[in-house]
Design a protein around this motif. Structure first.
Motif, PDB file in Angstrom:
ATOM      1  N   THR A  15       0.819  -1.216   0.000  1.00 16.50           N
ATOM      2  CA  THR A  15       0.000   0.000   0.000  1.00 16.50           C
ATOM      3  C   THR A  15       0.852   1.264   0.000  1.00 16.50           C
ATOM      4  OG1 THR A  15      -1.703  -1.199   1.229  1.00 16.50           O
ATOM      5  CG2 THR A  15      -1.865   1.187   1.196  1.00 16.50           C
ATOM      6  N   ALA A  16       1.883   1.291   0.838  1.00 19.07           N
ATOM      7  CA  ALA A  16       2.710   2.492   0.937  1.00 19.07           C
ATOM      8  C   ALA A  16       3.374   2.809  -0.398  1.00 19.07           C
ATOM      9  CB  ALA A  16       3.768   2.307   2.023  1.00 19.07           C
ATOM     10  N   LEU A  17       3.864   1.788  -1.089  1.00 17.13           N
ATOM     11  CA  LEU A  17       4.521   1.988  -2.384  1.00 17.13           C
ATOM     12  C   LEU A  17       3.547   2.540  -3.413  1.00 17.13           C
ATOM     13  CD1 LEU A  17       6.909   1.674  -4.314  1.00 17.13           C
ATOM     14  CD2 LEU A  17       6.285  -0.740  -4.582  1.00 17.13           C
ATOM     15  N   ALA A  18       2.346   1.962  -3.476  1.00 19.73           N
ATOM     16  CA  ALA A  18       1.340   2.433  -4.434  1.00 19.73           C
ATOM     17  C   ALA A  18       0.933   3.871  -4.141  1.00 19.73           C
ATOM     18  CB  ALA A  18       0.116   1.517  -4.398  1.00 19.73           C
ATOM     19  N   SER A  19       0.817   4.228  -2.866  1.00 20.94           N
ATOM     20  CA  SER A  19       0.467   5.599  -2.493  1.00 20.94           C
ATOM     21  C   SER A  19       1.527   6.581  -2.972  1.00 20.94           C
ATOM     22  CB  SER A  19       0.305   5.709  -0.970  1.00 20.94           C
ATOM     23  OG  SER A  19      -0.703   4.836  -0.504  1.00 20.94           O
ATOM     24  N   VAL A  20       2.798   6.163  -2.885  1.00 22.53           N
ATOM     25  CA  VAL A  20       3.896   7.005  -3.379  1.00 22.53           C
ATOM     26  C   VAL A  20       3.790   7.191  -4.887  1.00 22.53           C
ATOM     27  CG1 VAL A  20       6.394   7.089  -3.748  1.00 22.53           C
ATOM     28  CG2 VAL A  20       5.488   6.470  -1.508  1.00 22.53           C
ATOM     29  N   LEU A  21       3.438   6.148  -5.614  1.00 23.75           N
ATOM     30  CA  LEU A  21       3.315   6.255  -7.064  1.00 23.75           C
ATOM     31  C   LEU A  21       2.207   7.228  -7.460  1.00 23.75           C
ATOM     32  CD1 LEU A  21       3.781   2.601  -8.381  1.00 23.75           C
ATOM     33  CD2 LEU A  21       5.488   4.350  -7.904  1.00 23.75           C
ATOM     34  N   VAL A  22       1.102   7.183  -6.737  1.00 22.53           N
ATOM     35  CA  VAL A  22       0.019   8.138  -6.999  1.00 22.53           C
ATOM     36  C   VAL A  22       0.519   9.562  -6.803  1.00 22.53           C
ATOM     37  CG1 VAL A  22      -2.231   8.963  -6.225  1.00 22.53           C
ATOM     38  CG2 VAL A  22      -1.811   6.507  -6.408  1.00 22.53           C
ATOM     39  N   ALA A  23       1.196   9.801  -5.667  1.00 25.21           N
ATOM     40  CA  ALA A  23       1.717  11.136  -5.377  1.00 25.21           C
ATOM     41  C   ALA A  23       2.771  11.560  -6.395  1.00 25.21           C
ATOM     42  CB  ALA A  23       2.303  11.173  -3.965  1.00 25.21           C
ATOM     43  N   ALA A  24       3.610  10.602  -6.820  1.00 29.01           N
ATOM     44  CA  ALA A  24       4.664  10.910  -7.797  1.00 29.01           C
ATOM     45  C   ALA A  24       4.074  11.302  -9.139  1.00 29.01           C
ATOM     46  CB  ALA A  24       5.594   9.710  -7.951  1.00 29.01           C
ATOM     47  N   LEU A  25       3.017  10.613  -9.553  1.00 30.43           N
ATOM     48  CA  LEU A  25       2.392  10.931 -10.834  1.00 30.43           C
ATOM     49  C   LEU A  25       1.764  12.320 -10.806  1.00 30.43           C
ATOM     50  CD1 LEU A  25       1.793   9.904 -13.643  1.00 30.43           C
ATOM     51  CD2 LEU A  25      -0.304   8.848 -12.777  1.00 30.43           C
ATOM     52  N   VAL A  26       1.110  12.652  -9.703  1.00 32.15           N
ATOM     53  CA  VAL A  26       0.524  13.995  -9.555  1.00 32.15           C
ATOM     54  C   VAL A  26       1.631  15.055  -9.573  1.00 32.15           C
ATOM     55  CG1 VAL A  26      -0.761  15.529  -8.024  1.00 32.15           C
ATOM     56  CG2 VAL A  26      -1.513  13.156  -8.328  1.00 32.15           C
ATOM     57  N   ALA A  27       2.716  14.795  -8.841  1.00 28.72           N
ATOM     58  CA  ALA A  27       3.835  15.744  -8.810  1.00 28.72           C
ATOM     59  C   ALA A  27       4.446  15.916 -10.190  1.00 28.72           C
ATOM     60  CB  ALA A  27       4.901  15.250  -7.828  1.00 28.72           C
ATOM     61  N   ALA A  28       4.564  14.820 -10.933  1.00 25.30           N
ATOM     62  CA  ALA A  28       5.140  14.897 -12.283  1.00 25.30           C
ATOM     63  C   ALA A  28       4.271  15.726 -13.208  1.00 25.30           C
ATOM     64  CB  ALA A  28       5.322  13.489 -12.843  1.00 25.30           C
ATOM     65  N   ILE A  29       2.963  15.561 -13.106  1.00 24.76           N
ATOM     66  CA  ILE A  29       2.040  16.335 -13.949  1.00 24.76           C
ATOM     67  C   ILE A  29       2.136  17.818 -13.630  1.00 24.76           C
ATOM     68  CG2 ILE A  29      -0.395  16.754 -14.454  1.00 24.76           C
ATOM     69  CD1 ILE A  29      -0.859  13.743 -14.025  1.00 24.76           C
ATOM     70  N   ILE A  30       2.238  18.140 -12.346  1.00 25.31           N
ATOM     71  CA  ILE A  30       2.243  19.546 -11.913  1.00 25.31           C
ATOM     72  C   ILE A  30       3.574  20.227 -12.192  1.00 25.31           C
ATOM     73  CG2 ILE A  30       2.073  21.085  -9.910  1.00 25.31           C
ATOM     74  CD1 ILE A  30       0.089  19.061  -8.709  1.00 25.31           C
ATOM     75  N   PHE A  31       4.691  19.551 -11.870  1.00 25.27           N
ATOM     76  CA  PHE A  31       5.994  20.213 -11.879  1.00 25.27           C
ATOM     77  C   PHE A  31       6.816  19.970 -13.141  1.00 25.27           C
ATOM     78  CE2 PHE A  31       5.092  19.672  -7.293  1.00 25.27           C
ATOM     79  CZ  PHE A  31       5.111  21.014  -6.925  1.00 25.27           C
ATOM     80  N   SER A  32       6.350  19.139 -14.047  1.00 26.85           N
ATOM     81  CA  SER A  32       7.118  18.899 -15.267  1.00 26.85           C
ATOM     82  C   SER A  32       7.268  20.174 -16.085  1.00 26.85           C
ATOM     83  CB  SER A  32       6.449  17.819 -16.119  1.00 26.85           C
ATOM     84  OG  SER A  32       6.568  16.563 -15.510  1.00 26.85           O
ATOM     85  N   SER A  33       8.350  20.234 -16.807  1.00 24.29           N
ATOM     86  CA  SER A  33       8.628  21.402 -17.651  1.00 24.29           C
ATOM     87  C   SER A  33       7.499  21.641 -18.644  1.00 24.29           C
ATOM     88  CB  SER A  33       9.948  21.185 -18.397  1.00 24.29           C
ATOM     89  OG  SER A  33      10.120  22.140 -19.416  1.00 24.29           O
ATOM     90  N   GLY A  34       7.178  22.908 -18.848  1.00 21.59           N
ATOM     91  CA  GLY A  34       6.138  23.273 -19.806  1.00 21.59           C
ATOM     92  C   GLY A  34       6.467  22.855 -21.216  1.00 21.59           C
ATOM     93  N   LYS A  35       7.758  22.764 -21.543  1.00 22.41           N
ATOM     94  CA  LYS A  35       8.172  22.323 -22.876  1.00 22.41           C
ATOM     95  C   LYS A  35       7.901  20.828 -23.058  1.00 22.41           C
ATOM     96  CE  LYS A  35      11.810  25.818 -23.407  1.00 22.41           C
ATOM     97  NZ  LYS A  35      13.269  26.036 -23.608  1.00 22.41           N
ATOM     98  N   GLN A  36       7.989  20.105 -21.979  1.00 21.92           N
ATOM     99  CA  GLN A  36       7.752  18.666 -22.037  1.00 21.92           C
ATOM    100  C   GLN A  36       6.270  18.350 -21.982  1.00 21.92           C
ATOM    101  OE1 GLN A  36       9.883  16.332 -19.077  1.00 21.92           O
ATOM    102  NE2 GLN A  36       8.264  14.806 -19.046  1.00 21.92           N
TER     103      GLN A  36
END
Length: 466
Positions: free
Chosen positions: A249-270
């Motif tokens: 469960t803890a690992l899956a929760s991290v993946l959810v948070a990581a995906l949200v962070a990637a969507i928000i903080f990824s470079s605008g060019k990417q």
């Protein structure tokens, strides 16, 4: 930019291991590690550093297609041979085809065999008696036994295929992010890493979890780099998250948070703004439709009980039989500065730690490579390039932060799911090393040597054996 693993690094790493092993054996002669476990470490370190260096030179001129083919077949052969060897080794040493002091292995094997022996109803009843974080592996292993028969080798040979595909995933992911030669280097790291072989040779869920993590990051990263959007490509990372909730469960929760962070903080060019909005909306709707109450409750319990669980866990480790009295002093502040490098190697004879002694060579390799991982993160942070690689960084760092606040911060088994990502950044860090920075590598090796000697003393002194 380095396009291969130079002998300068590999030879010094092997020398560092032998010096460390010699120092530990001389300083703690009364608790010297049995020769058979020394041999595991010697072979592991030699094969890794010798062959990653040689193959990085020999295979760098291969076409991408031929490289992938050789990579997969070589990985499969090495892992299959290791599985056969360890199967016979465990039978000779323990009388059973399981690791030393096996508990989880026996449980997984027994419950999974019920599907073929007793039928679905009995199997399902036993599976439901366990928490959500184990059910996925029960179903997976039960399916393998149901198809091929109740023998531990069937499940382990399937792991060989799974881990060989993981070699291709880490190659594709790294190639997309850091280029062809860095991708080949990390693929060779993954190919020759003894920790990867180890989990193919036992009946635990770590191989599958590591594969799912890499599949999640690779597919998620593909979506973020892709100009064409499809429903399947969008939903696949979310589906992998849901599957992982039934593994840890803890690992899956991290993946959810990581995906949200990637969507928000990824470079605008990417990732353009309209894509960020679309991905966030679709992922949010998907999770609300599919995430069950049980998943939410387990995640909340893990978060609210993190401090108490850590304290109680380390107190138990200090007070149990053959426990280390120093464990009660462990905390997040102790492990946080070393989280990319630990666990250190068990190079002394400790009662009931044969499994750790078998793995000490692989852990030593990780200790050394972590210097390149840390160097890579510094380069990406100070150059601003980290925004192009948010998903793998967030997944790796997020999970390690969770470990820092758990009572498993020094457990190799719990580090394993993100080891592939650590190797990826180690390969990138290595590729960026220039001649004037090589002296830092020597200093890092000295630190690793002294840290492992100190760790041997702590393991013995905490048990009154020093």
């Amino acid at each position: 930019m380095l396009t291969y693993f130079p002998n300068f690094f590999s030879k010094r790493a092997m020398l560092c291991y032998f010096i460390t092993l010699l120092l530990v054996s001389v300083l703690f002669m009364s608790r010297v590690m049995p020769f058979q476990f020394m041999l595991f470490g010697i072979v592991s370190v030699f094969l890794f550093f010798n062959y990653t260096s040689k193959l990085s030179m020999q295979w760098r001129r291969l076409s991408p297609k031929l490289f992938r083919k050789k990579l997969f077949l070589t990985a499969l052969i090495i892992r299959a041979l290791y599985v056969i060897f360890m199967y016979n080794y465990y039978i000779n040493m323990t009388g059973f085809p399981y690791m030393y002091h096996a508990a989880d292995e026996v449980r997984y094997d027994y419950v999974a065999s019920l599907l073929r022996d007793e039928g679905w109803d009995v199997f399902h009843m036993y599976v439901n008696a366990y928490g959500l974080s184990d059910r996925g592996y029960f179903y997976w292993l039960g399916m393998i036994y149901g198809l091929f028969g109740n023998h531990v080798l069937y499940g382990r040979f399937v792991k060989c295929f799974v881990d060989s595909f993981a070699c291709l995933l880490i190659y594709n992911l790294t190639k997309r992010n850091f280029g062809e030669f860095t991708g080949r280097m990390v693929a060779l790291f993954y190919l020759m890493m003894p920790n990867m072989w180890y989990y193919c040779g036992i009946t635990l869920k770590e191989t599958e979890m590591a594969f799912l993590v890499l599949l999640f990051v690779e597919r998620g990263d593909y979506v973020m780099h892709s100009k064409k959007i499809t429903v399947v490509s969008l939903l696949l990372p979310a589906l992998i998250c849901l599957i992982l909730f039934s593994f840890r469960t803890a690992l899956a929760s991290v993946l959810v948070a990581a995906l949200v962070a990637a969507i928000i903080f990824s470079s605008g060019k990417q990732l353009e703004t309209w894509k960020k909005v679309l991905y966030t909306s679709m992922f949010g709707v998907w999770m609300m439709m599919t995430v069950g109450v049980e998943i939410i409750q387990e995640t909340q319990e893990l978060w609210t009980g993190r401090t108490e669980n850590q304290t109680l866990g380390y107190e138990f480790r200090a007070e149990r039989k053959n426990g280390n009295s120093f464990a009660k002093y462990a905390s997040a502040s102790v492990f946080a500065p070393m989280i990319f490098t630990i666990p250190f190697s068990t190079m002394v004879a400790i009662p009931e730690q044969e499994n750790q002694m078998i793995q000490h060579g692989g852990n030593f390799i990780k200790n050394i490579l972590s210097g390149f991982t840390i160097y890579a993160l510094f380069l990406l942070l100070f150059s601003g390039e980290w925004r192009k690689h948010v998903l793998p960084i967030a997944t790796m760092c997020g999970y390690l932060v969770v470990l820092v606040f758990s009572n498993f911060a020094h457990s190799e088994r719990f580090h394993f799911p993100v080891l592939g990502l650590e190797l990826m950044f180690a390969a990138y860090g290595l590729s960026q090393v220039k001649n004037k920075q090589k002296r830092w590598y020597t200093l890092w090796l000295i630190f690793i040597c002294l840290a492992n000697v100190a760790w041997s003393y702590i393991k013995l002194a905490g048990r009154g054996m020093a």
